[in-house]
Design an enzyme around this catalytic site. Sequence first.
Site, mmCIF file in Angstrom:
data_model
loop_
_atom_site.group_PDB
_atom_site.id
_atom_site.type_symbol
_atom_site.label_atom_id
_atom_site.label_comp_id
_atom_site.label_asym_id
_atom_site.label_seq_id
_atom_site.Cartn_x
_atom_site.Cartn_y
_atom_site.Cartn_z
ATOM 1 N N CYS A 1 -35.250 -70.367 -9.386
ATOM 2 C CA CYS A 1 -34.636 -71.605 -8.889
ATOM 3 C C CYS A 1 -34.680 -71.714 -7.372
ATOM 4 O O CYS A 1 -34.585 -72.810 -6.835
ATOM 5 C CB CYS A 1 -33.192 -71.718 -9.363
ATOM 6 N N GLN B 1 -29.393 -67.604 -18.932
ATOM 7 C CA GLN B 1 -28.534 -68.033 -17.833
ATOM 8 C C GLN B 1 -27.238 -68.672 -18.312
ATOM 9 O O GLN B 1 -26.195 -68.507 -17.674
ATOM 10 C CB GLN B 1 -29.283 -69.007 -16.919
ATOM 11 N N SER C 1 -26.050 -78.140 -14.644
ATOM 12 C CA SER C 1 -27.108 -79.041 -14.171
ATOM 13 C C SER C 1 -27.988 -79.476 -15.333
ATOM 14 O O SER C 1 -28.194 -78.717 -16.285
ATOM 15 C CB SER C 1 -27.954 -78.351 -13.103
ATOM 16 N N HIS D 1 -31.626 -80.922 -11.079
ATOM 17 C CA HIS D 1 -32.124 -79.598 -10.688
ATOM 18 C C HIS D 1 -33.559 -79.419 -11.175
ATOM 19 O O HIS D 1 -33.818 -78.703 -12.143
ATOM 20 C CB HIS D 1 -31.193 -78.539 -11.292
ATOM 21 N N CYS E 1 -28.421 -69.485 -6.400
ATOM 22 C CA CYS E 1 -28.574 -68.410 -7.382
ATOM 23 C C CYS E 1 -29.924 -68.552 -8.072
ATOM 24 O O CYS E 1 -30.469 -69.649 -8.178
ATOM 25 C CB CYS E 1 -27.439 -68.448 -8.401
#
Length: 389
Positions: A91, A152, A244, A345, A375
């Site tokens: 990311c 995640q 997101s 995102h 992150c």
Amino acid sequence: MRDAVVVEAVRTPIGKGKPHGALARVHPVELLAHTLRTLVERSGVDPELIDDVIGGTVDQVGEQAMNTTRYAALSAGLPESVPATTVDRQCGSSQQAVHFAAQGVISGAYDIAVACGVESMSRVPMWSNVPQGKDPFGPGIAARYPEGLVPQGISAELIAAKWSITREQMDAFAVSSHRRAAAAWDAGLFDAEVAPLEGVTRDECVRPDTNAEVLAGLRPAYHDPGFAERFPQIEWNVTAGNASPVNDGASAVLVMAGETAARLGLRPLARLHSFAVTGSDPLLMLTGVVPATEKVLRRAGLALDDIDLFEVNEAFSSVVLAWQQETGADLDKVNVHGGAIALGHPLGASGTRLTTTLVHAMRERGARYALQTMCEAGGLANAMILERV
């Protein structure tokens, strides 16, 4: 020592990363090319002077394969002599591109560089680069983490449990993100950074009317019986509303030496002051923003109270709220124009999207110092500090 400054920063509007999304018909190379073309046009810089274009993309497969950044630069009309490369720090890929561009300028390897990123999650869905049945980790990771790593979403749940973050707190943070983003759009605060594309002029995922009652009705997004047994502390409070979305978008920033900007008559938006990158527990995965923030402040010789604005990527509400608990940062200074929960995102584009929003917010609010951190999958995080000049 030379410095590095941002003189221009642009992004596309952010579309839903679904087949019906507003930008789904746009090839990812063209998404990125649009920002590169706009960056050159708005800055007025001679593209022949660009020493390198460094772009972030996470799922480098299919239409995002073969060094997407190179073909975006060519499609944008940059000279064939201008090189380009594509990097992956998950990311934080395009934030890492900013670090690389600035470090190249500071070292003297570059005079002018572009940092950028793109992700078309409608055309190249997340995990497209891992064929079904294939193991991207290998036997050494299996031996080191015998109980197995987690997705995640489970990490976000573990963070919520460890820091005692409630569903109500996560939902309230998400509502605030949407309201701030909607207010910024209504006030024209995104006009200087957004380059409309294919008739799309605004971010598609901002929901001005969302509220706590609506979000409270959403089901947990990641509930899994196996993980529930393994992690009984999880309360299953992460939803599509306080995380997101998946998105399409691109962004780019123009970085050069301060002396080069002066010679070209360009006014910098901000100086790239300090940088840090760190690793953290790959099980919790998303907590690296805490040590990364501490590390970059230490390198900069600054305290948290010196920072006027923060951009902390809103991958999940729990990540930002845990970061706030650990750092003590004032949430009124964090993501003041909304964050990824509202704006979106698009993975590889998010780093330079945050930078773009941040440098324009710094100018609009007269901020001296700003801090950006993200992150990243695998237990990683980037952080950097920008200074008004």
